[in-house]
Design a protein around this motif. Structure first.
Motif, PDB file in Angstrom:
ATOM      1  N   LEU A 126      -7.871  -0.574 -10.616  1.00 30.63           N
ATOM      2  CA  LEU A 126      -8.438  -0.180 -11.897  1.00 30.63           C
ATOM      3  C   LEU A 126      -9.718   0.636 -11.733  1.00 30.63           C
ATOM      4  N   VAL A 127     -10.503   0.287 -10.714  1.00 37.53           N
ATOM      5  CA  VAL A 127     -11.815   0.914 -10.545  1.00 37.53           C
ATOM      6  C   VAL A 127     -11.710   2.298  -9.906  1.00 37.53           C
ATOM      7  N   ALA A 128     -10.828   2.445  -8.893  1.00 35.57           N
ATOM      8  CA  ALA A 128     -10.768   3.695  -8.132  1.00 35.57           C
ATOM      9  C   ALA A 128     -10.606   4.940  -9.000  1.00 35.57           C
ATOM     10  N   PRO A 129      -9.715   4.938 -10.028  1.00 28.38           N
ATOM     11  CA  PRO A 129      -9.593   6.151 -10.848  1.00 28.38           C
ATOM     12  C   PRO A 129     -10.849   6.500 -11.633  1.00 28.38           C
ATOM     13  N   LEU A 130     -11.776   5.546 -11.761  1.00 27.96           N
ATOM     14  CA  LEU A 130     -12.992   5.782 -12.539  1.00 27.96           C
ATOM     15  C   LEU A 130     -14.141   6.318 -11.675  1.00 27.96           C
ATOM     16  N   VAL A 131     -13.967   6.285 -10.367  1.00 26.33           N
ATOM     17  CA  VAL A 131     -15.039   6.718  -9.473  1.00 26.33           C
ATOM     18  C   VAL A 131     -15.095   8.245  -9.430  1.00 26.33           C
ATOM     19  N   PRO A 132     -16.236   8.860  -9.740  1.00 25.19           N
ATOM     20  CA  PRO A 132     -16.339  10.325  -9.704  1.00 25.19           C
ATOM     21  C   PRO A 132     -16.055  10.876  -8.310  1.00 25.19           C
ATOM     22  N   GLU A 223      -0.678  12.727   4.192  1.00 23.85           N
ATOM     23  CA  GLU A 223      -2.085  12.355   3.992  1.00 23.85           C
ATOM     24  C   GLU A 223      -2.627  12.946   2.688  1.00 23.85           C
ATOM     25  N   LEU A 224      -2.154  14.126   2.338  1.00 22.75           N
ATOM     26  CA  LEU A 224      -2.552  14.725   1.070  1.00 22.75           C
ATOM     27  C   LEU A 224      -2.069  13.861  -0.094  1.00 22.75           C
ATOM     28  N   GLY A 225      -0.900  13.254   0.071  1.00 24.66           N
ATOM     29  CA  GLY A 225      -0.410  12.329  -0.949  1.00 24.66           C
ATOM     30  C   GLY A 225      -1.357  11.155  -1.133  1.00 24.66           C
ATOM     31  N   HIS A 226      -1.911  10.651  -0.027  1.00 25.36           N
ATOM     32  CA  HIS A 226      -2.904   9.583  -0.131  1.00 25.36           C
ATOM     33  C   HIS A 226      -4.125  10.055  -0.930  1.00 25.36           C
ATOM     34  N   VAL A 227      -4.554  11.277  -0.646  1.00 21.88           N
ATOM     35  CA  VAL A 227      -5.724  11.819  -1.333  1.00 21.88           C
ATOM     36  C   VAL A 227      -5.474  11.931  -2.833  1.00 21.88           C
ATOM     37  N   VAL A 228      -4.349  12.534  -3.204  1.00 18.04           N
ATOM     38  CA  VAL A 228      -4.045  12.763  -4.611  1.00 18.04           C
ATOM     39  C   VAL A 228      -3.956  11.437  -5.368  1.00 18.04           C
ATOM     40  N   HIS A 229      -3.384  10.427  -4.725  1.00 18.42           N
ATOM     41  CA  HIS A 229      -3.236   9.124  -5.384  1.00 18.42           C
ATOM     42  C   HIS A 229      -4.446   8.216  -5.167  1.00 18.42           C
ATOM     43  N   ARG A 230      -5.467   8.743  -4.494  1.00 13.27           N
ATOM     44  CA  ARG A 230      -6.754   8.062  -4.290  1.00 13.27           C
ATOM     45  C   ARG A 230      -6.595   6.729  -3.564  1.00 13.27           C
ATOM     46  N   VAL A 267     -11.385   2.170  10.396  1.00 10.44           N
ATOM     47  CA  VAL A 267      -9.954   2.323  10.642  1.00 10.44           C
ATOM     48  C   VAL A 267      -9.172   1.288   9.853  1.00 10.44           C
ATOM     49  N   LEU A 268      -9.693   0.047   9.806  1.00  9.81           N
ATOM     50  CA  LEU A 268      -9.017  -0.994   9.039  1.00  9.81           C
ATOM     51  C   LEU A 268      -9.091  -0.698   7.553  1.00  9.81           C
ATOM     52  N   VAL A 269     -10.243  -0.231   7.098  1.00 12.87           N
ATOM     53  CA  VAL A 269     -10.425   0.089   5.691  1.00 12.87           C
ATOM     54  C   VAL A 269      -9.414   1.131   5.237  1.00 12.87           C
ATOM     55  N   LEU A 270      -9.160   2.124   6.100  1.00 17.76           N
ATOM     56  CA  LEU A 270      -8.321   3.249   5.722  1.00 17.76           C
ATOM     57  C   LEU A 270      -6.833   2.977   5.913  1.00 17.76           C
ATOM     58  N   SER A 271      -6.503   1.801   6.443  1.00 19.68           N
ATOM     59  CA  SER A 271      -5.084   1.448   6.533  1.00 19.68           C
ATOM     60  C   SER A 271      -4.537   1.211   5.136  1.00 19.68           C
ATOM     61  N   ASN A 272      -3.351   1.722   4.895  1.00 21.98           N
ATOM     62  CA  ASN A 272      -2.757   1.617   3.570  1.00 21.98           C
ATOM     63  C   ASN A 272      -1.622   0.602   3.561  1.00 21.98           C
ATOM     64  N   GLY A 273      -1.396  -0.008   2.417  1.00 25.64           N
ATOM     65  CA  GLY A 273      -0.291  -0.928   2.262  1.00 25.64           C
ATOM     66  C   GLY A 273       1.030  -0.185   2.223  1.00 25.64           C
ATOM     67  N   ARG A 274       2.113  -0.936   2.271  1.00 23.95           N
ATOM     68  CA  ARG A 274       3.434  -0.314   2.347  1.00 23.95           C
ATOM     69  C   ARG A 274       3.772   0.478   1.089  1.00 23.95           C
ATOM     70  N   ASP A 275       3.382  -0.021  -0.063  1.00 24.49           N
ATOM     71  CA  ASP A 275       3.675   0.718  -1.298  1.00 24.49           C
ATOM     72  C   ASP A 275       2.963   2.060  -1.304  1.00 24.49           C
ATOM     73  N   ALA A 276       1.716   2.067  -0.833  1.00 27.18           N
ATOM     74  CA  ALA A 276       0.961   3.319  -0.772  1.00 27.18           C
ATOM     75  C   ALA A 276       1.604   4.293   0.193  1.00 27.18           C
ATOM     76  N   GLU A 277       2.113   3.792   1.314  1.00 31.34           N
ATOM     77  CA  GLU A 277       2.759   4.672   2.283  1.00 31.34           C
ATOM     78  C   GLU A 277       4.044   5.265   1.710  1.00 31.34           C
ATOM     79  N   ARG A 278       4.795   4.451   1.007  1.00 33.29           N
ATOM     80  CA  ARG A 278       6.015   4.980   0.371  1.00 33.29           C
ATOM     81  C   ARG A 278       5.654   6.051  -0.659  1.00 33.29           C
ATOM     82  N   GLU A 279       4.607   5.801  -1.416  1.00 34.04           N
ATOM     83  CA  GLU A 279       4.177   6.768  -2.434  1.00 34.04           C
ATOM     84  C   GLU A 279       3.729   8.068  -1.781  1.00 34.04           C
TER      85      GLU A 279
END
Length: 365
Positions: A126-132, A223-230, A267-279
């Motif tokens: 909920l918070v991430a989309p609100l971060v400038p 990786e660009l997909g990760h960026v776009v989806h924040r 490195v741990l912080v930037l690891s993504n969950g499986r749903d994020a990787e699929r997205e």
């Protein structure tokens, strides 16, 4: 001179210790509260990382001891260090009207107090989309500075031009309006990742591992997909929440700078969950198609990694990701579209690290 006090993270203990500072010739002398000398740092090795939105406490890092950090807010300590570190001036000056990275901690604290563990895990969604984007950019620059200091940046002009050709087409296809920065670091690791603020880091080891430019384009598009989806901001917020909970119980210093400046934890912080990787995989295929590029590169890259067996499973790009067989199936596409780069451009990209800015971790002036 008045007692100049600060706080020191020595890179070993999880909590900071109070210290006293003095200058002896070219050295910064760090002593414990009892006056016993702890360390001597070469002043020429010290630097002040990007901290544009401070609340009055500055972080100083030492190239010779990359895991240690000195935290300074005492006026006497600032007066002692300012002649040697002019970059302290804009950092320690409070600017109430500026956007502050520290506000992220406050936002997350509200989520944590509202639902503890549940809020820590779900709150970032909920918070991430609100971060400038400007806040994200500051955090991203801090993380990227850390990696470039340790590995060095690849800067061969022809390789950089080829990189921009490939990444620019995909960024345009993603219709991303905010700035996106792409760098290649000089490391044999087969890896790539996105950090907050649209910063994407490619390792030269990945470029050398790839057989075609379409494989690199596929990984970059992912990786660009990760960026776009924040996804990076969500991961950082989540890790900040876990760190905040831990330090609320154990005591210590918990802030975004502390987390983002620790390479291993980053490195741990930037690891993504499986749903994020699929997205991100799905988004990558969309961007490649929109750019008119071949869409089979990502699948081919995964297929070759699978042939590596257990060795491939150790590669960073597979960490915490969905099963490789599943990803191969979901990313299978016909080899239609134009190549991401022509032969000459591909060879230039593979030589991008022929020229580089050296890492600064162990460098002496």
């Amino acid at each position: 001179m008045a007692d100049a006090s600060a706080r020191l993270y020595d890179g070993i203990r999880p909590a900071p210790q109070p210290v006293r500072l003095s200058v002896a010739g070219p050295m910064l002398v760090i002593a414990g509260a009892d006056g016993q000398e702890i360390a001597r740092w070469l002043i020429s090795d010290l630097r002040v990382p990007a901290q544009d939105d401070s609340i009055g406490e500055a972080m100083i890092v030492n190239r010779g001891h990359p895991d240690a950090r000195l935290l300074v807010s005492d006026p006497a300590a600032i007066a002692l260090l300012l002649p040697h570190l002019p970059r302290l001036a804009p950092v320690i000056a409070p600017r109430p009207s500026s956007l502050r990275v520290w506000s992220l901690v406050a936002l997350l604290a509200v989520a944590v107090l509202g639902g503890l563990g549940v809020a820590v895990w779900r709150g970032p969604e909920l918070v991430a989309p609100l971060v400038p984007e400007s806040w994200e950019g500051q955090l991203g620059d801090l993380i990227v500075d850390n990696f470039t200091d340790r590995f060095g940046v690849c800067t061969a002009p022809d390789g950089q031009k080829a990189l921009e050709e490939m990444t620019g087409a995909l960024i345009a296809a993603a219709d991303r309006k905010a700035p996106t920065k792409v760098i290649v670091v000089k490391s044999k690791m087969v890896n790539a990742f996105a950090v907050p603020g649209g910063r994407i880091v490619l390792f030269d080891g990945l470029i050398q591992e790839a057989v075609t430019p379409d494989e690199v384009a596929g990984v970059f598009a992912h990786e660009l997909g990760h960026v776009v989806h924040r996804h990076p901001m969500r991961g950082l917020l989540r890790q900040m929440g876990l760190s905040l909970l831990r330090r609320m119980a154990l005591g210590g210093y918990g802030d975004a700078v502390d987390i983002a400046s620790n390479l291993g934890e980053t490195v741990l912080v930037l690891s993504n969950g499986r749903d994020a990787e699929r997205e991100a995989d799905e988004a990558a295929l969309q961007y490649l198609a929109a750019a008119g590029l071949r869409q089979d590169g990502l699948h081919e890259f995964f297929a070759r990694l699978q042939k590596k067996g257990d060795a491939g499973a150790d590669l960073g790009i597979l960490s915490t990701h969905p099963p490789l067989a599943e990803r191969m199936q979901s990313t299978r596409r016909p080899g239609e579209g134009r190549p991401a780069l022509d032969h000459g451009q591909w060879q230039a990209l593979r030589k991008i690290c022929a020229e580089s800015t050296p890492a600064t971790r162990n460098r002496r002036p």
